[in-house]
Design an enzyme around this catalytic site. Structure first.
Site, mmCIF file in Angstrom:
data_model
loop_
_atom_site.group_PDB
_atom_site.id
_atom_site.type_symbol
_atom_site.label_atom_id
_atom_site.label_comp_id
_atom_site.label_asym_id
_atom_site.label_seq_id
_atom_site.Cartn_x
_atom_site.Cartn_y
_atom_site.Cartn_z
ATOM 1 N N LYS A 103 -1.250 -6.955 -6.938
ATOM 2 C CA LYS A 103 -0.249 -6.397 -5.887
ATOM 3 C C LYS A 103 0.826 -5.684 -6.560
ATOM 4 C CE LYS A 103 -0.578 -6.476 -1.131
ATOM 5 N NZ LYS A 103 -1.695 -6.820 -0.579
HETATM 6 N N1 GLU Z 1 -3.362 -3.760 1.034
HETATM 7 C C1 GLU Z 1 -4.592 -3.977 1.506
HETATM 8 C C2 GLU Z 1 -4.781 -5.582 1.305
HETATM 9 O O1 GLU Z 1 -3.978 -6.372 1.287
HETATM 10 C C3 GLU Z 1 -5.560 -3.283 0.821
HETATM 11 C C4 GLU Z 1 -5.717 -3.495 -0.726
HETATM 12 C C5 GLU Z 1 -6.839 -2.613 -1.296
HETATM 13 O O2 GLU Z 1 -7.547 -1.633 -0.478
HETATM 14 O O3 GLU Z 1 -7.025 -2.423 -2.360
HETATM 15 O O4 GLU Z 1 -5.980 -6.112 1.515
#
Ligand code: GLU
Length: 412
Positions: A103
């Site tokens: 993240k």
């Molecule tokens: N931010 C989204 C999540 O928390 C998508 C992450 C992604 O598509 O890599 O799942």
């Protein structure tokens, strides 16, 4: 927000003990493998320089390249990003896409910037990130306050850096620029598929079930749209400024239009109410789709829903979890309910690498199959192990990751 990291660790430790993971694996998975923390300097429109803080936490590479979104928010902290990266690892494993978890975040009031400032800030963040990402290393995506536009800017920076177009370095791109059909709506649609399957398993119709949406950004809006198409009634929606309620059901399209044009849901036809009042509304399904910790020890006793489907990451604290369970409120946990986003991100990455693009029908069909399959898996484990769906999803996800890690060292 620092307790969110303890919240993530606490959930992990409980499941690690249940799975009897070795002390070494438990310790290894209890922290991100890598955390990058960097300064991000960029130029404001008035010519002044601003320096903000940027973060990328890479929790696990065990099952493949790390994968996870990027959020731009003043409340971002290293602990928050670490927690979210750990949740990504479990989430990818629950839906069995071949990724680890990561993240990113930038501590910034992004919404207060002009469009040009936003572009400069995003590109500056991307330039700091370049050595740490790649289609086989770590693949970012949208999260809070980021979307296709930001993904295009980051992809452009990366493509210049490596000297050729590299669409597979990031997902959630605009469709015109290598994105997948159906990515924008994937998280909300995935929530709806999981909820739909939940009621099928229960043998109850989804039609006319009353839904409350807490948080009306991308995920909340699409969950509302798809659930209402499936026959459910959206009785209340809210954003950080407050909510609106209409017992006979809201016109979802008009509410989204109002939110897009005014920036908030309040002012739309219906009774105005606070977020706290909204969470207390009696309803069949509550979709928390805002930030972490929305349902906590103080308000969990008053939650008026029969089922909570977590559109956001970490919207329920462990204390609240215990209270909800005692009250008999069912819950579809984040690592399952909101996994549709990363699932279609995976589809996007596959399409980018194969240079072959799917129809919207294919995207929807495959997303539906994966969400239903994962929901069935979690339900089966919950029944077999006599645990709630959060613990069941963790048992599934953590064990898959641990199984991969175990292969890498004899002493694991
Ligand atoms: N931010 C989204 C999540 O928390 C998508 C992450 C992604 O598509 O890599 O799942």
């Amino acid at each position: 927000m620092t307790d969110v990291w303890h919240h993530a660790q606490e959930q992990f430790f409980a499941v690690a003990d249940r799975l009897k993971l070795s002390p070494a694996i438990k310790a290894f998975l209890s922290e991100p493998e890598v955390v990058h923390n960097f300064t991000v300097p960029f130029t404001m429109d008035d010519g002044s320089t601003r320096i903000v803080s940027g973060i990328r936490a890479q929790h696990s590479f065990a099952r493949g390249p790390a994968k996870g979104g990027i959020r731009f928010h003043p409340g971002v902290t290293i602990e928050e990003v670490k927690a979210l990266s750990m949740w990504m690892t479990w989430k990818c494993a629950v839906v069995n896409v071949p990724y680890g978890g990561s993240k990113g975040g930038m501590i910034i009031d992004y919404k207060a910037l002009t469009r040009r400032e936003q572009e400069r800030a995003t590109r500056a963040y991307a330039r700091r990130l370049l050595p740490y990402i790649g289609p086989d290393l770590d693949i970012p995506a949208p999260d809070v306050n980021t979307g296709p536009r930001e993904m295009a800017w980051i992809c452009d920076e990366y493509s210049h850096y490596v000297g050729h177009p590299e669409p597979a370095v990031i997902t959630g791109k605009p469709v015109e620029y290598g994105g997948s059909l159906g990515r924008t709506d994937a998280t909300g649609r995935g929530v709806a598929f999981a909820v739909q399957r939940y009621f099928e398993i229960k043998g109850e119709p989804l039609e006319r079930k009353r839904v409350v949406i807490h948080g009306f950004g991308n995920v909340g809006q699409w969950a509302a749209r798809v659930l209402s198409k499936m026959g459910a009634i959206i009785v209340a929606v809210s954003d950080s400024a407050g909510g609106i309620h209409a017992e006979e059901g809201l016109n979802v399209e008009a509410a989204i239009e109002h939110k897009e044009s005014t920036g908030r849901v309040s002012g739309f036809a219906g009774t105005e109410m606070s977020n706290e009042e909204l969470l207390e509304l009696e309803c069949d399904i509550l979709v928390p789709a805002a930030l972490e910790g929305a349902i906590h020890a103080k308000n969990a006793r008053k939650v008026g829903a029969k089922l909570i489907a977590e559109g956001a990451n970490g919207p329920t604290t462990p204390e609240a979890d215990a209270i909800l369970e005692k009250r008999g409120i069912a819950l579809i946990p984040d690592v399952l309910a909101n996994a549709g986003g990363v699932t279609v991100s995976y589809f996007e990455w596959v399409q980018n690498r194969q240079r072959m693009y799917w129809t919207i029908h294919d995207v929807h069909q495959r997303l539906r199959d994966i969400m239903r399959g994962a929901t069935d898996d979690v339900c089966r484990i919950a029944n077999e192990e006599k645990v709630n769906w959060r613990v069941a999803a963790y048992l599934l996800g953590v064990e898959r990751v641990a199984a991969a890690v175990r292969m890498t060292r004899a002493d694991f």
